[in-house]
Design a protein around this motif. Structure first.
Motif, mmCIF file in Angstrom:
data_model
loop_
_atom_site.group_PDB
_atom_site.id
_atom_site.type_symbol
_atom_site.label_atom_id
_atom_site.label_comp_id
_atom_site.label_asym_id
_atom_site.label_seq_id
_atom_site.Cartn_x
_atom_site.Cartn_y
_atom_site.Cartn_z
ATOM 1 N N GLU A 87 47.158 46.703 19.412
ATOM 2 C CA GLU A 87 45.709 46.487 19.360
ATOM 3 C C GLU A 87 45.025 46.991 20.627
ATOM 4 O OE1 GLU A 87 44.245 42.701 17.825
ATOM 5 O OE2 GLU A 87 46.253 42.339 17.021
ATOM 6 N N ILE A 88 45.671 46.811 21.776
ATOM 7 C CA ILE A 88 45.115 47.328 23.027
ATOM 8 C C ILE A 88 45.081 48.851 22.987
ATOM 9 C CG2 ILE A 88 45.504 47.534 25.524
ATOM 10 C CD1 ILE A 88 46.609 44.634 25.418
ATOM 11 N N LEU A 89 46.150 49.471 22.503
ATOM 12 C CA LEU A 89 46.181 50.929 22.372
ATOM 13 C C LEU A 89 45.068 51.410 21.441
ATOM 14 C CD1 LEU A 89 47.410 53.671 22.953
ATOM 15 C CD2 LEU A 89 49.086 53.224 21.138
ATOM 16 N N ALA A 90 44.855 50.707 20.352
ATOM 17 C CA ALA A 90 43.780 51.074 19.425
ATOM 18 C C ALA A 90 42.418 50.986 20.123
ATOM 19 C CB ALA A 90 43.810 50.181 18.190
ATOM 20 N N LEU A 107 44.149 53.624 30.451
ATOM 21 C CA LEU A 107 45.362 52.855 30.713
ATOM 22 C C LEU A 107 44.999 51.385 30.874
ATOM 23 C CD1 LEU A 107 48.443 52.892 31.877
ATOM 24 C CD2 LEU A 107 47.284 52.901 34.081
ATOM 25 N N ALA A 108 45.718 50.530 30.190
ATOM 26 C CA ALA A 108 45.605 49.089 30.418
ATOM 27 C C ALA A 108 46.890 48.665 31.111
ATOM 28 C CB ALA A 108 45.435 48.346 29.101
ATOM 29 N N ALA A 109 46.737 47.916 32.198
ATOM 30 C CA ALA A 109 47.899 47.498 32.973
ATOM 31 C C ALA A 109 47.742 46.049 33.397
ATOM 32 C CB ALA A 109 48.058 48.380 34.214
ATOM 33 N N SER A 110 48.866 45.429 33.676
ATOM 34 C CA SER A 110 48.807 44.080 34.223
ATOM 35 C C SER A 110 48.324 44.183 35.666
ATOM 36 C CB SER A 110 50.189 43.423 34.164
ATOM 37 O OG SER A 110 51.088 44.102 35.021
ATOM 38 N N ALA A 111 47.812 43.099 36.195
ATOM 39 C CA ALA A 111 47.298 43.101 37.563
ATOM 40 C C ALA A 111 48.391 43.401 38.584
ATOM 41 C CB ALA A 111 46.638 41.763 37.870
ATOM 42 N N ASP A 112 49.652 43.213 38.192
ATOM 43 C CA ASP A 112 50.752 43.519 39.120
ATOM 44 C C ASP A 112 51.337 44.912 38.896
ATOM 45 O OD1 ASP A 112 51.950 42.862 36.739
ATOM 46 O OD2 ASP A 112 53.333 41.405 37.588
ATOM 47 N N GLY A 113 50.682 45.737 38.069
ATOM 48 C CA GLY A 113 51.047 47.143 37.974
ATOM 49 C C GLY A 113 51.967 47.559 36.849
ATOM 50 N N LEU A 114 52.111 46.744 35.815
ATOM 51 C CA LEU A 114 52.946 47.115 34.673
ATOM 52 C C LEU A 114 52.069 47.675 33.548
ATOM 53 C CD1 LEU A 114 55.303 44.011 34.588
ATOM 54 C CD2 LEU A 114 55.756 46.254 35.598
ATOM 55 N N VAL A 115 52.480 48.790 32.970
ATOM 56 C CA VAL A 115 51.726 49.420 31.892
ATOM 57 C C VAL A 115 51.777 48.535 30.647
ATOM 58 C CG1 VAL A 115 51.569 51.424 30.370
ATOM 59 C CG2 VAL A 115 52.199 51.733 32.777
ATOM 60 N N LEU A 116 50.599 48.240 30.090
ATOM 61 C CA LEU A 116 50.513 47.504 28.828
ATOM 62 C C LEU A 116 50.321 48.476 27.669
ATOM 63 C CD1 LEU A 116 48.141 44.600 29.943
ATOM 64 C CD2 LEU A 116 50.642 44.584 29.827
ATOM 65 N N ALA A 117 49.468 49.489 27.878
ATOM 66 C CA ALA A 117 49.219 50.519 26.872
ATOM 67 C C ALA A 117 48.536 51.681 27.569
ATOM 68 C CB ALA A 117 48.332 49.987 25.750
ATOM 69 N N GLN A 118 48.742 52.891 27.039
ATOM 70 C CA GLN A 118 48.095 54.067 27.609
ATOM 71 C C GLN A 118 47.726 55.045 26.520
ATOM 72 O OE1 GLN A 118 50.139 56.843 29.987
ATOM 73 N NE2 GLN A 118 51.677 57.308 28.447
ATOM 74 N N ALA A 128 44.374 38.757 34.359
ATOM 75 C CA ALA A 128 45.752 39.234 34.281
ATOM 76 C C ALA A 128 45.894 40.736 34.100
ATOM 77 C CB ALA A 128 46.472 38.519 33.132
ATOM 78 N N ALA A 129 44.787 41.444 33.847
ATOM 79 C CA ALA A 129 44.920 42.861 33.527
ATOM 80 C C ALA A 129 43.731 43.671 34.025
ATOM 81 C CB ALA A 129 45.064 43.035 32.014
ATOM 82 N N VAL A 130 43.919 44.986 34.000
ATOM 83 C CA VAL A 130 42.862 45.922 34.379
ATOM 84 C C VAL A 130 42.863 47.094 33.407
ATOM 85 C CG1 VAL A 130 42.805 45.356 36.836
ATOM 86 C CG2 VAL A 130 44.373 47.106 36.027
ATOM 87 N N LEU A 131 41.714 47.721 33.315
ATOM 88 C CA LEU A 131 41.526 48.923 32.518
ATOM 89 C C LEU A 131 41.231 50.044 33.506
ATOM 90 C CD1 LEU A 131 40.903 50.510 29.871
ATOM 91 C CD2 LEU A 131 38.567 49.614 30.053
ATOM 92 N N THR A 132 42.034 51.100 33.493
ATOM 93 C CA THR A 132 41.814 52.237 34.390
ATOM 94 C C THR A 132 41.569 53.485 33.553
ATOM 95 O OG1 THR A 132 43.117 51.296 36.183
ATOM 96 C CG2 THR A 132 42.817 53.665 36.216
ATOM 97 N N LEU A 133 40.504 54.191 33.904
ATOM 98 C CA LEU A 133 40.091 55.377 33.163
ATOM 99 C C LEU A 133 39.990 56.572 34.092
ATOM 100 C CD1 LEU A 133 37.128 53.670 31.281
ATOM 101 C CD2 LEU A 133 39.481 53.952 30.470
ATOM 102 N N THR A 134 40.339 57.741 33.578
ATOM 103 C CA THR A 134 40.077 58.981 34.292
ATOM 104 C C THR A 134 39.079 59.762 33.462
ATOM 105 O OG1 THR A 134 42.033 59.994 33.271
ATOM 106 C CG2 THR A 134 42.302 59.095 35.482
ATOM 107 N N ALA A 135 38.114 60.371 34.157
ATOM 108 C CA ALA A 135 37.038 61.061 33.452
ATOM 109 C C ALA A 135 36.697 62.382 34.129
ATOM 110 C CB ALA A 135 35.798 60.177 33.401
#
Length: 141
Positions: A9-12, A28-39, A92-99
């Motif tokens: 669902e996060i990937l979607a 990219l969605a990642a946990s606050a400690d740097g683990l990839v949740l979805a990309q 617990a998480a962050v959303l990182t985008l490149t544009a």
């Protein structure tokens, strides 16, 4: 960390975000400690980006707190070839985008904030947490 259906669902959501903001080159969605949740990006360096995001998040949180600006919400970096933007997705998480450099930054913020809220809801739901303030149970006679 998250069940497979939550990751899907996060990937979607990341894919919907990239459809709404075509100038995004990665999400990219990642946990606050740097683990990839979805990309959702062509880059194969998701783990590195997630780890660097966690490091930047720590600095941004400290800077925001030290200057009296409150809790971390977002961070925007403008480079020669475009932007990197990070948004809080709950605690617990962050959303990182490149544009791309031609992205409309206002539109980027608007759509990314919406997606970060959706990702927060998905994570909290999958962890069995309710979003919003706790509502006390009514007193019983």
């Amino acid at each position: 960390m998250l069940p497979a259906e939550a990751e899907a669902e996060i990937l979607a959501e990341l894919r919907r975000l990239r459809a709404r903001v075509p100038q995004l080159s990665g999400a990219l969605a990642a946990s606050a400690d740097g683990l990839v949740l979805a990309q959702d990006s062509a880059t194969t360096e998701a783990e590195s980006v997630a780890a660097l995001t966690a490091a930047a998040l720590g600095v941004a949180q400290r800077l925001s707190d030290c200057t009296g600006q409150g809790g971390f919400r977002e961070l925007l970096v403008r480079g020669e070839h475009g932007y990197v933007a990070t948004y809080a997705a709950g605690e617990a998480a962050v959303l990182t985008l490149t544009a791309e450099p031609r992205v409309n930054v206002g539109r980027l913020h608007l759509e990314a904030r919406r997606s970060s809220l959706r990702i927060t809801e998905l994570i909290e739901h999958s962890l069995g947490r309710r979003s919003g303030p706790e509502v006390p149970a009514p007193d019983r006679p």
